[in-house]
Design a protein around this motif. Structure first.
Motif, PDB file in Angstrom:
ATOM      1  N   ALA A 281      11.772  -2.846  24.342  1.00  0.00           N
ATOM      2  CA  ALA A 281      12.096  -4.168  23.767  1.00  0.00           C
ATOM      3  C   ALA A 281      13.594  -4.396  23.651  1.00  0.00           C
ATOM      4  O   ALA A 281      14.058  -5.164  22.814  1.00  0.00           O
ATOM      5  N   THR A 282      14.373  -3.739  24.526  1.00  0.00           N
ATOM      6  CA  THR A 282      15.831  -3.917  24.493  1.00  0.00           C
ATOM      7  C   THR A 282      16.251  -5.334  24.868  1.00  0.00           C
ATOM      8  O   THR A 282      17.394  -5.718  24.621  1.00  0.00           O
ATOM      9  N   GLY A 283      15.344  -6.099  25.451  1.00  0.00           N
ATOM     10  CA  GLY A 283      15.666  -7.490  25.756  1.00  0.00           C
ATOM     11  C   GLY A 283      15.469  -8.436  24.598  1.00  0.00           C
ATOM     12  O   GLY A 283      15.800  -9.623  24.698  1.00  0.00           O
ATOM     13  N   THR A 284      14.959  -7.928  23.478  1.00  0.00           N
ATOM     14  CA  THR A 284      14.613  -8.811  22.345  1.00  0.00           C
ATOM     15  C   THR A 284      15.529  -8.642  21.134  1.00  0.00           C
ATOM     16  O   THR A 284      15.227  -9.156  20.069  1.00  0.00           O
ATOM     17  N   PHE A 285      16.625  -7.902  21.279  1.00  0.00           N
ATOM     18  CA  PHE A 285      17.473  -7.618  20.114  1.00  0.00           C
ATOM     19  C   PHE A 285      18.066  -8.878  19.487  1.00  0.00           C
ATOM     20  O   PHE A 285      18.422  -8.874  18.312  1.00  0.00           O
ATOM     21  N   ARG A 286      18.203  -9.966  20.261  1.00  0.00           N
ATOM     22  CA  ARG A 286      18.675 -11.222  19.661  1.00  0.00           C
ATOM     23  C   ARG A 286      17.729 -11.662  18.540  1.00  0.00           C
ATOM     24  O   ARG A 286      18.162 -12.056  17.464  1.00  0.00           O
ATOM     25  N   ARG A 287      16.430 -11.632  18.837  1.00  0.00           N
ATOM     26  CA  ARG A 287      15.433 -12.068  17.853  1.00  0.00           C
ATOM     27  C   ARG A 287      15.086 -10.968  16.860  1.00  0.00           C
ATOM     28  O   ARG A 287      14.704 -11.244  15.730  1.00  0.00           O
ATOM     29  N   ASN A 288      15.167  -9.719  17.310  1.00  0.00           N
ATOM     30  CA  ASN A 288      14.714  -8.588  16.500  1.00  0.00           C
ATOM     31  C   ASN A 288      15.819  -7.539  16.382  1.00  0.00           C
ATOM     32  O   ASN A 288      15.705  -6.438  16.935  1.00  0.00           O
ATOM     33  N   PRO A 289      16.898  -7.847  15.691  1.00  0.00           N
ATOM     34  CA  PRO A 289      18.042  -6.928  15.665  1.00  0.00           C
ATOM     35  C   PRO A 289      17.734  -5.570  15.064  1.00  0.00           C
ATOM     36  O   PRO A 289      18.379  -4.572  15.412  1.00  0.00           O
ATOM     37  N   GLY A 290      16.735  -5.502  14.186  1.00  0.00           N
ATOM     38  CA  GLY A 290      16.408  -4.217  13.563  1.00  0.00           C
ATOM     39  C   GLY A 290      15.777  -3.221  14.508  1.00  0.00           C
ATOM     40  O   GLY A 290      15.754  -2.010  14.236  1.00  0.00           O
ATOM     41  N   LEU A 291      15.267  -3.699  15.668  1.00  0.00           N
ATOM     42  CA  LEU A 291      14.574  -2.804  16.588  1.00  0.00           C
ATOM     43  C   LEU A 291      15.484  -1.725  17.155  1.00  0.00           C
ATOM     44  O   LEU A 291      15.041  -0.626  17.466  1.00  0.00           O
ATOM     45  N   LYS A 292      16.784  -2.044  17.300  1.00  0.00           N
ATOM     46  CA  LYS A 292      17.655  -1.043  17.912  1.00  0.00           C
ATOM     47  C   LYS A 292      17.871   0.166  17.005  1.00  0.00           C
ATOM     48  O   LYS A 292      18.299   1.222  17.472  1.00  0.00           O
ATOM     49  N   TRP A 293      17.546   0.017  15.717  1.00  0.00           N
ATOM     50  CA  TRP A 293      17.657   1.156  14.798  1.00  0.00           C
ATOM     51  C   TRP A 293      16.333   1.900  14.681  1.00  0.00           C
ATOM     52  O   TRP A 293      16.284   2.984  14.114  1.00  0.00           O
ATOM     53  N   LYS A 294      15.259   1.315  15.203  1.00  0.00           N
ATOM     54  CA  LYS A 294      13.961   1.995  15.207  1.00  0.00           C
ATOM     55  C   LYS A 294      13.721   2.738  16.520  1.00  0.00           C
ATOM     56  O   LYS A 294      12.973   3.714  16.570  1.00  0.00           O
ATOM     57  N   LEU A 295      14.330   2.238  17.588  1.00  0.00           N
ATOM     58  CA  LEU A 295      14.147   2.832  18.907  1.00  0.00           C
ATOM     59  C   LEU A 295      14.819   4.201  18.973  1.00  0.00           C
ATOM     60  O   LEU A 295      15.916   4.399  18.454  1.00  0.00           O
ATOM     61  N   THR A 296      14.154   5.156  19.617  1.00  0.00           N
ATOM     62  CA  THR A 296      14.717   6.495  19.838  1.00  0.00           C
ATOM     63  C   THR A 296      14.585   6.842  21.316  1.00  0.00           C
ATOM     64  O   THR A 296      13.792   6.234  22.049  1.00  0.00           O
ATOM     65  N   SER A 297      15.347   7.839  21.743  1.00  0.00           N
ATOM     66  CA  SER A 297      15.254   8.273  23.140  1.00  0.00           C
ATOM     67  C   SER A 297      13.865   8.826  23.434  1.00  0.00           C
ATOM     68  O   SER A 297      13.336   8.638  24.535  1.00  0.00           O
ATOM     69  N   GLU A 298      13.268   9.484  22.448  1.00  0.00           N
ATOM     70  CA  GLU A 298      11.914  10.022  22.629  1.00  0.00           C
ATOM     71  C   GLU A 298      10.901   8.896  22.816  1.00  0.00           C
ATOM     72  O   GLU A 298      10.017   8.973  23.680  1.00  0.00           O
ATOM     73  N   LEU A 299      11.046   7.834  22.024  1.00  0.00           N
ATOM     74  CA  LEU A 299      10.132   6.698  22.140  1.00  0.00           C
ATOM     75  C   LEU A 299      10.302   6.001  23.491  1.00  0.00           C
ATOM     76  O   LEU A 299       9.312   5.574  24.110  1.00  0.00           O
ATOM     77  N   LEU A 300      11.533   5.887  23.956  1.00  0.00           N
ATOM     78  CA  LEU A 300      11.781   5.293  25.268  1.00  0.00           C
ATOM     79  C   LEU A 300      11.059   6.073  26.355  1.00  0.00           C
ATOM     80  O   LEU A 300      10.402   5.482  27.228  1.00  0.00           O
ATOM     81  N   GLU A 301      11.154   7.389  26.318  1.00  0.00           N
ATOM     82  CA  GLU A 301      10.483   8.219  27.324  1.00  0.00           C
ATOM     83  C   GLU A 301       8.966   8.088  27.209  1.00  0.00           C
ATOM     84  O   GLU A 301       8.268   8.032  28.225  1.00  0.00           O
ATOM     85  N   GLU A 302       8.459   8.032  25.995  1.00  0.00           N
ATOM     86  CA  GLU A 302       7.017   7.842  25.801  1.00  0.00           C
ATOM     87  C   GLU A 302       6.557   6.512  26.390  1.00  0.00           C
ATOM     88  O   GLU A 302       5.489   6.422  27.008  1.00  0.00           O
ATOM     89  N   ASN A 303       7.367   5.470  26.199  1.00  0.00           N
ATOM     90  CA  ASN A 303       7.028   4.161  26.742  1.00  0.00           C
ATOM     91  C   ASN A 303       6.938   4.203  28.264  1.00  0.00           C
ATOM     92  O   ASN A 303       6.021   3.624  28.863  1.00  0.00           O
ATOM     93  N   LYS A 304       7.888   4.880  28.904  1.00  0.00           N
ATOM     94  CA  LYS A 304       7.904   4.927  30.368  1.00  0.00           C
ATOM     95  C   LYS A 304       6.674   5.659  30.909  1.00  0.00           C
ATOM     96  O   LYS A 304       6.096   5.254  31.927  1.00  0.00           O
ATOM     97  N   VAL A 305       6.277   6.710  30.234  1.00  0.00           N
ATOM     98  CA  VAL A 305       5.053   7.416  30.624  1.00  0.00           C
ATOM     99  C   VAL A 305       3.843   6.509  30.449  1.00  0.00           C
ATOM    100  O   VAL A 305       2.972   6.410  31.330  1.00  0.00           O
ATOM    101  N   GLN A 306       3.793   5.819  29.317  1.00  0.00           N
ATOM    102  CA  GLN A 306       2.663   4.926  29.029  1.00  0.00           C
ATOM    103  C   GLN A 306       2.596   3.773  30.023  1.00  0.00           C
ATOM    104  O   GLN A 306       1.502   3.339  30.423  1.00  0.00           O
ATOM    105  N   GLN A 307       3.748   3.267  30.442  1.00  0.00           N
ATOM    106  CA  GLN A 307       3.774   2.172  31.417  1.00  0.00           C
ATOM    107  C   GLN A 307       3.095   2.595  32.716  1.00  0.00           C
ATOM    108  O   GLN A 307       2.306   1.836  33.304  1.00  0.00           O
TER     109      GLN A 307
END
Length: 377
Positions: A281-307
């Motif tokens: 959701a890195t494209g949504t930080f304008r609307r959801n600025p708090g997301l960048k503090w919830k996102l982690t490198s581990e979660l990013l990798e999990e997302n790519k596997v899930q995709q």
């Protein structure tokens, strides 16, 4: 700053940084709890919370603290730094000034290049605009525009997007009878482009396999005037319950819901399969600025596997000559173009790429999106 206003701001920051709640949901709750505040105080509370969340790293740094072990006292010190430095130009490193985690900046520079990342990062910190979409099942765009103006708001038609309006001023439209009766939906402008990108035709069956609360399904129902069949699916039953309520409000009658785990036992096939997959959701930080503090490198990798798992799982549900549409609200190529490459390597004998499109933050005032359409051979 009046003490009650200061207290409310700190309470809002606590809900985000200590309690882990979502700022977009907490600010309205906070303002409702402080209903005696005048318009100026309400604006001060909301704007201060959003700006501190957007530039959290910057104001923590300027308060001479660390981001570890956040306390109420630390939040108060961060607020003081914000009040002192918000209108001052101070020489800071880019990642501190624009407030992004080091790990995210490093990955973004690797994938986008330093210049492109810095452009996208700055744009990510801009305030988002509000867009609405006409529900053509109930009203025309012209009549909706007139009705909104009667309520005292401006509705600016978006060029080349029939029935889409920007609402430029603060508004209370979510409490209006127009909204409650289903005449329009709030929907980001980039998200609305997905519906057009799908290229759905009359008489087709659409499977929205990761529908969530169904914004794109509702858009397709409105666009096609009920002349398609939509199956909206998600692994979360609560989201599908919300979607059924939204369908009732919008007058949508050609949509059915089904939990993801039942798609395969029911042998569901569709002419268009839409996969709006979980992502950073890195494209949504304008609307959801708090997301960048919830996102982690581990979660990013999990997302790519899930995709990849979702692509592999739902590819067989596409009818012959049908289309598979892959969508993310990420600015990272590893969740977009790289996933397309992987899919074609694995399924190239069964699918061909028709089109892929990246909407980055410099091209539009909405979210950053990536879309790819495959045809089953």
């Amino acid at each position: 700053m009046p003490f009650p206003v200061r207290k409310a701001i700190i309470e809002g920051l606590k809900s985000v940084f200590i309690d882990g709640k979502i700022v977009e949901k907490e600010v309205p709750i906070l303002l409702k709890a402080n209903s005696k505040f005048g318009s100026r105080d309400r604006a001060m509370v909301a704007n201060s919370i959003y700006e501190i969340v957007r530039y959290w790293r910057k104001y923590v740094y300027l308060s001479n603290q660390t981001e570890i072990s956040i306390t109420i006292e630390k939040l108060a010190n961060v607020l003081d730094a914000f009040l002192e430095f918000r209108h001052k130009n101070i020489a800071l490193s880019f990642e501190i000034d624009q407030s992004f985690p080091d790990w995210l900046q490093n990955i973004a520079i690797e994938e986008l290049g330093k210049e492109k990342w810095e452009e996208q990062a700055i744009l990510s910190n801009q305030k988002s605009k509000v867009y609405i979409r006409t529900n053509f099942l109930k009203i025309t765009a012209k009549k909706l525009e007139a009705a909104i103006k009667e309520l005292g708001y401006t509705a600016l038609p978006v060029e080349n997007m029939n029935g889409t309006f920007e609402i430029p001023e603060k508004n209370n439209l979510s409490h209006s009878k127009l909204f409650k009766d289903g005449f329009f939906e709030f929907q980001d402008i980039s998200s609305q482009l997905v519906g057009t990108f799908c290229g759905v035709e009359e008489g087709q069956t659409v499977l929205d396999a990761c529908a969530g609360a169904g914004g794109k399904s509702l858009q397709l129902a409105s666009m096609m005037d009920g002349k398609i069949q939509i199956i909206a699916s998600d692994k979360n039953e609560n989201k599908l319950t919300i979607l059924r309520e939204r369908c009732q409000r919008a007058g949508v009658k050609n949509l059915s819901t089904l939990l993801q785990r039942h798609i395969f036992s029911a042998n569901i096939k569709a002419d268009v399969v839409l996969l709006d997959v979980p992502c950073s959701a890195t494209g949504t930080f304008r609307r959801n600025p708090g997301l960048k503090w919830k996102l982690t490198s581990e979660l990013l990798e999990e997302n790519k596997v899930q995709q990849r798992e979702i692509l592999e799982l739902f590819a067989p549900t596409v009818n012959e000559n049908g289309h598979l549409v892959y969508v993310t609200c990420s600015i990272l190529p590893s969740e977009g173009e790289k996933q397309v490459e992987w899919f074609l390597e694995k399924f190239g004998a069964e699918f061909k790429l028709i089109e892929q499109k990246r909407i980055d933050l410099s091209a539009i005032s909405g979210d950053g999106f990536f879309m790819a359409k495959f045809e089953r051979i």
